[in-house]
Design a protein around this motif. Structure first.
Motif, PDB file in Angstrom:
ATOM      1  N   VAL A   1       0.852  -1.190   0.000  1.00  0.00           N
ATOM      2  CA  VAL A   1       0.000   0.000   0.000  1.00  0.00           C
ATOM      3  C   VAL A   1       0.887   1.238   0.000  1.00  0.00           C
ATOM      4  N   ARG A   2       0.368   2.308  -0.541  1.00  0.00           N
ATOM      5  CA  ARG A   2       1.042   3.602  -0.499  1.00  0.00           C
ATOM      6  C   ARG A   2      -0.035   4.671  -0.432  1.00  0.00           C
ATOM      7  N   GLY A   3       0.318   5.863   0.048  1.00  0.00           N
ATOM      8  CA  GLY A   3      -0.701   6.896   0.138  1.00  0.00           C
ATOM      9  C   GLY A   3      -0.108   8.240   0.498  1.00  0.00           C
ATOM     10  N   TYR A   4      -0.902   9.274   0.278  1.00  0.00           N
ATOM     11  CA  TYR A   4      -0.481  10.638   0.618  1.00  0.00           C
ATOM     12  C   TYR A   4      -1.710  11.508   0.796  1.00  0.00           C
ATOM     13  N   VAL A   5      -1.508  12.682   1.378  1.00  0.00           N
ATOM     14  CA  VAL A   5      -2.580  13.668   1.531  1.00  0.00           C
ATOM     15  C   VAL A   5      -2.111  14.984   0.920  1.00  0.00           C
ATOM     16  N   GLN A   6      -3.066  15.797   0.518  1.00  0.00           N
ATOM     17  CA  GLN A   6      -2.718  17.068  -0.118  1.00  0.00           C
ATOM     18  C   GLN A   6      -2.067  18.030   0.868  1.00  0.00           C
ATOM     19  N   ASN A   7      -2.637  18.110   2.073  1.00  0.00           N
ATOM     20  CA  ASN A   7      -2.128  19.044   3.083  1.00  0.00           C
ATOM     21  C   ASN A   7      -1.755  18.260   4.345  1.00  0.00           C
ATOM     22  N   PRO A   8      -0.503  17.868   4.480  1.00  0.00           N
ATOM     23  CA  PRO A   8      -0.113  17.011   5.603  1.00  0.00           C
ATOM     24  C   PRO A   8      -0.071  17.732   6.955  1.00  0.00           C
ATOM     25  N   HIS A   9       0.122  19.042   6.952  1.00  0.00           N
ATOM     26  CA  HIS A   9       0.265  19.768   8.212  1.00  0.00           C
ATOM     27  C   HIS A   9      -1.088  20.268   8.700  1.00  0.00           C
ATOM     28  N   VAL A  10      -1.936  19.298   9.057  1.00  0.00           N
ATOM     29  CA  VAL A  10      -3.286  19.564   9.566  1.00  0.00           C
ATOM     30  C   VAL A  10      -3.479  18.737  10.829  1.00  0.00           C
ATOM     31  N   ASN A  11      -3.991  19.371  11.869  1.00  0.00           N
ATOM     32  CA  ASN A  11      -4.283  18.618  13.091  1.00  0.00           C
ATOM     33  C   ASN A  11      -5.440  19.279  13.836  1.00  0.00           C
ATOM     34  N   PHE A  12      -6.523  18.527  14.035  1.00  0.00           N
ATOM     35  CA  PHE A  12      -7.678  18.993  14.797  1.00  0.00           C
ATOM     36  C   PHE A  12      -7.985  17.984  15.899  1.00  0.00           C
ATOM     37  N   THR A  13      -8.354  18.496  17.036  1.00  0.00           N
ATOM     38  CA  THR A  13      -8.729  17.636  18.156  1.00  0.00           C
ATOM     39  C   THR A  13     -10.077  18.075  18.716  1.00  0.00           C
ATOM     40  N   ASN A  14     -10.714  17.159  19.427  1.00  0.00           N
ATOM     41  CA  ASN A  14     -11.918  17.474  20.193  1.00  0.00           C
ATOM     42  C   ASN A  14     -11.819  16.750  21.529  1.00  0.00           C
ATOM     43  N   ARG A  15     -12.867  16.749  22.296  1.00  0.00           N
ATOM     44  CA  ARG A  15     -12.801  16.160  23.638  1.00  0.00           C
ATOM     45  C   ARG A  15     -12.537  14.660  23.612  1.00  0.00           C
ATOM     46  N   ASN A  16     -12.783  14.024  22.451  1.00  0.00           N
ATOM     47  CA  ASN A  16     -12.554  12.582  22.329  1.00  0.00           C
ATOM     48  C   ASN A  16     -11.180  12.248  21.758  1.00  0.00           C
ATOM     49  N   GLY A  17     -10.407  13.268  21.431  1.00  0.00           N
ATOM     50  CA  GLY A  17      -9.091  13.018  20.850  1.00  0.00           C
ATOM     51  C   GLY A  17      -8.957  13.676  19.485  1.00  0.00           C
ATOM     52  N   LEU A  18      -8.406  12.945  18.520  1.00  0.00           N
ATOM     53  CA  LEU A  18      -8.217  13.486  17.176  1.00  0.00           C
ATOM     54  C   LEU A  18      -9.564  13.654  16.482  1.00  0.00           C
ATOM     55  N   ASP A  19      -9.728  14.772  15.797  1.00  0.00           N
ATOM     56  CA  ASP A  19     -10.988  15.073  15.114  1.00  0.00           C
ATOM     57  C   ASP A  19     -10.806  14.838  13.612  1.00  0.00           C
ATOM     58  N   GLU A  20     -11.064  13.600  13.198  1.00  0.00           N
ATOM     59  CA  GLU A  20     -10.874  13.238  11.792  1.00  0.00           C
ATOM     60  C   GLU A  20     -11.974  13.811  10.906  1.00  0.00           C
ATOM     61  N   VAL A  21     -13.175  13.976  11.454  1.00  0.00           N
ATOM     62  CA  VAL A  21     -14.293  14.492  10.655  1.00  0.00           C
ATOM     63  C   VAL A  21     -14.010  15.921  10.212  1.00  0.00           C
ATOM     64  N   THR A  22     -13.555  16.767  11.140  1.00  0.00           N
ATOM     65  CA  THR A  22     -13.200  18.139  10.772  1.00  0.00           C
ATOM     66  C   THR A  22     -12.019  18.148   9.821  1.00  0.00           C
ATOM     67  N   THR A  23     -11.066  17.240  10.035  1.00  0.00           N
ATOM     68  CA  THR A  23      -9.878  17.163   9.186  1.00  0.00           C
ATOM     69  C   THR A  23     -10.245  16.825   7.746  1.00  0.00           C
ATOM     70  N   LEU A  24     -11.065  15.794   7.569  1.00  0.00           N
ATOM     71  CA  LEU A  24     -11.430  15.334   6.219  1.00  0.00           C
ATOM     72  C   LEU A  24     -12.544  16.162   5.609  1.00  0.00           C
ATOM     73  N   GLY A  25     -13.515  16.558   6.434  1.00  0.00           N
ATOM     74  CA  GLY A  25     -14.714  17.198   5.911  1.00  0.00           C
ATOM     75  C   GLY A  25     -15.767  16.164   5.556  1.00  0.00           C
ATOM     76  N   TYR A  26     -16.966  16.617   5.312  1.00  0.00           N
ATOM     77  CA  TYR A  26     -18.064  15.688   5.003  1.00  0.00           C
ATOM     78  C   TYR A  26     -18.966  16.248   3.900  1.00  0.00           C
ATOM     79  N   ASN A  27     -18.360  16.977   2.989  1.00  0.00           N
ATOM     80  CA  ASN A  27     -19.099  17.538   1.855  1.00  0.00           C
ATOM     81  C   ASN A  27     -18.307  17.253   0.586  1.00  0.00           C
ATOM     82  N   GLY A  28     -18.268  15.979   0.216  1.00  0.00           N
ATOM     83  CA  GLY A  28     -17.476  15.609  -0.951  1.00  0.00           C
ATOM     84  C   GLY A  28     -17.751  14.185  -1.369  1.00  0.00           C
ATOM     85  N   TYR A  29     -16.709  13.520  -1.904  1.00  0.00           N
ATOM     86  CA  TYR A  29     -16.913  12.207  -2.522  1.00  0.00           C
ATOM     87  C   TYR A  29     -15.817  11.229  -2.166  1.00  0.00           C
TER      88      TYR A  29
END
Length: 295
Positions: free
Chosen positions: A85-113
Motif C-alpha cells: 500500500v502507499r498513500g499521501y494527503v494534499q495538506n499534511p500539516h493539519v491537526n484537529f482535536t476534540n474532547r474525544n481526541g483526534l478530530d478526523e471528521v473536521t480534518t477530512l470534511g463531510y461535503n465531498g466524494y
C-alpha cells in the motif's frame, strides 16, 4: 511487522479481513511529515485499501480517493492483493482535536466524494463514486459497500497516536455477508456490532490478530491466509522517464536550456529523482525522433 488476515467464519457464511497497519502508517507519517489527525485519516484510508486489496486477485489493484472539502484536501491510497500500500494527503500539516481526541471528521470534511477505482486487469477500470455522508470513514465505507458493491458489510477502524506524533495503533476489520448467510448469522452479527466496540482498544490488547477473530466468532472461523503488509511504492527513475516523455520536445528542450538539474518527486512516497541537464537533453532528442517517426 503488520499483517492482514483473511478468514471465513460463522459456518462459512461470512468473509473477514482484519489488518494491523501501525508500522505502515508510521512509514507514511515519516515520509510525508504528517501531523496527527491528518496521519490518522491517511492511516485509516490505507487500512481500508489493504482490506479491499485483500478481496482482489493476483495483479489486481485498488485506488481510493477521498475529498471531503476539509482542511486536509484530497487523500489518496493505492493497494494490491500482495499487501502493498502507499498513500499521501494534499495538506499534511493539519491537526484537529476534540474532547474525544483526534478530530478526523473536521480534518477530512463531510461535503465531498469517495472514489474507488479497481484495476481488475480487464479492458476498463471499475470506478465507483459515492458521497461522503459523515466524514467517519468506517461508516462511509460501510455505506459504499452496500450501495456500490451490493455487499452487506461492517467496518471497524481504530488508531491512536503518541505525544511524539508516532502512531501507536492503527488497523481495522471488514466483515462481509456471503449470499448463503442465514438469519441466525445476521442476527448474531447485528447483536455483536451493536455493542460499542473500540477497535483501537482491541488492537492494543491483542498483538495476535487471530485473538480478535476469536473474540468476534469464538472458534467458528478459519484463517485462509496471513499476508505481511507494508508501505511500498513501485516508483523509480525509469518510470519517471516514461512520464517525462509525455511532455513535448519543446518543453524538454526548454527545461534542458535552464542549465540546472531537474528534480521530480513521487507524490505517493516522497522519493526524489534527479535528472541532469544532459539527461533531459537526451530525452528531448528521443522525443524529437518519436515525433518525426509518427509524422
Amino acid at each position: 511487522m503488520d499483517y492482514l488476515y483473511k478468514a471465513i467464519a460463522l459456518n462459512d457464511e461470512i468473509k473477514v479481513y482484519v489488518v494491523r497497519s501501525t508500522d505502515t502508517t508510521n512509514e507514511a507519517l515519516k515520509r510525508h511529515d504528517i501531523w496527527p489527525s491528518a496521519a490518522s485519516v491517511l492511516g485509516k484510508t490505507m487500512t481500508i485499501a489493504l482490506m479491499i486489496g485483500g478481496t482482489l486477485k493476483l495483479e489486481e489493484a485498488v485506488t481510493i480517493k477521498l475529498n471531503g472539502n476539509g482542511p486536509i484536501g484530497y487523500v489518496c491510497a493505492d493497494a494490491d492483493s500482495y499487501g502493498h500500500v502507499r498513500g499521501y494527503v494534499q495538506n499534511p500539516h493539519v491537526n484537529f482535536t476534540n474532547r474525544n481526541g483526534l478530530d478526523e471528521v473536521t480534518t477530512l470534511g463531510y461535503n465531498g466524494y469517495i472514489d474507488v477505482i479497481k484495476d481488475l486487469k480487464l479492458d476498463n477500470l471499475f470506478t465507483s463514486s459515492i458521497e461522503i455522508n459523515t466524514g467517519d470513514l468506517a461508516k462511509d465505507f460501510t455505506y459504499y459497500f452496500a450501495k456500490s458493491e451490493q455487499t452487506p458489510s461492517a467496518i471497524l477502524l481504530g488508531s491512536e497516536f503518541d505525544c511524539d506524533n508516532t502512531c501507536s495503533i492503527c488497523g481495522g476489520i471488514l466483515i462481509q455477508l456471503l449470499p448463503n448467510a442465514s438469519e441466525e448469522t445476521i442476527s448474531y452479527l447485528e447483536e455483536k456490532l451493536q455493542s460499542k466496540i473500540e477497535f483501537s482498544k482491541l488492537l492494543k490488547e491483542h498483538d495476535d490478530l487471530e485473538e480478535i477473530l476469536k473474540l468476534f466468532f469464538n472458534n467458528d472461523y478459519k484463517v485462509l491466509e496471513k499476508t505481511p503488509v507494508e508501505f511500498k511504492c513501485p516508483c523509480s527513475k525509469e518510470r519517471f522517464v516514461s512520464g517525462l516523455l509525455t511532455l513535448s520536445k519543446e518543453d524538454l528542450y526548454e527545461e534542458a536550456s535552464l542549465d540546472k538539474d531537474l528534480e521530480v518527486v513521487c507524490h505517493y512516497c516522497n522519493n526524489h529523482y534527479t535528472f541532469s541537464k544532459e539527461e533531459v537533453l537526451a530525452l528531448a532528442k528521443i522525443k524529437e525522433k518519436q515525433d518525426a517517426k509518427n509524422k
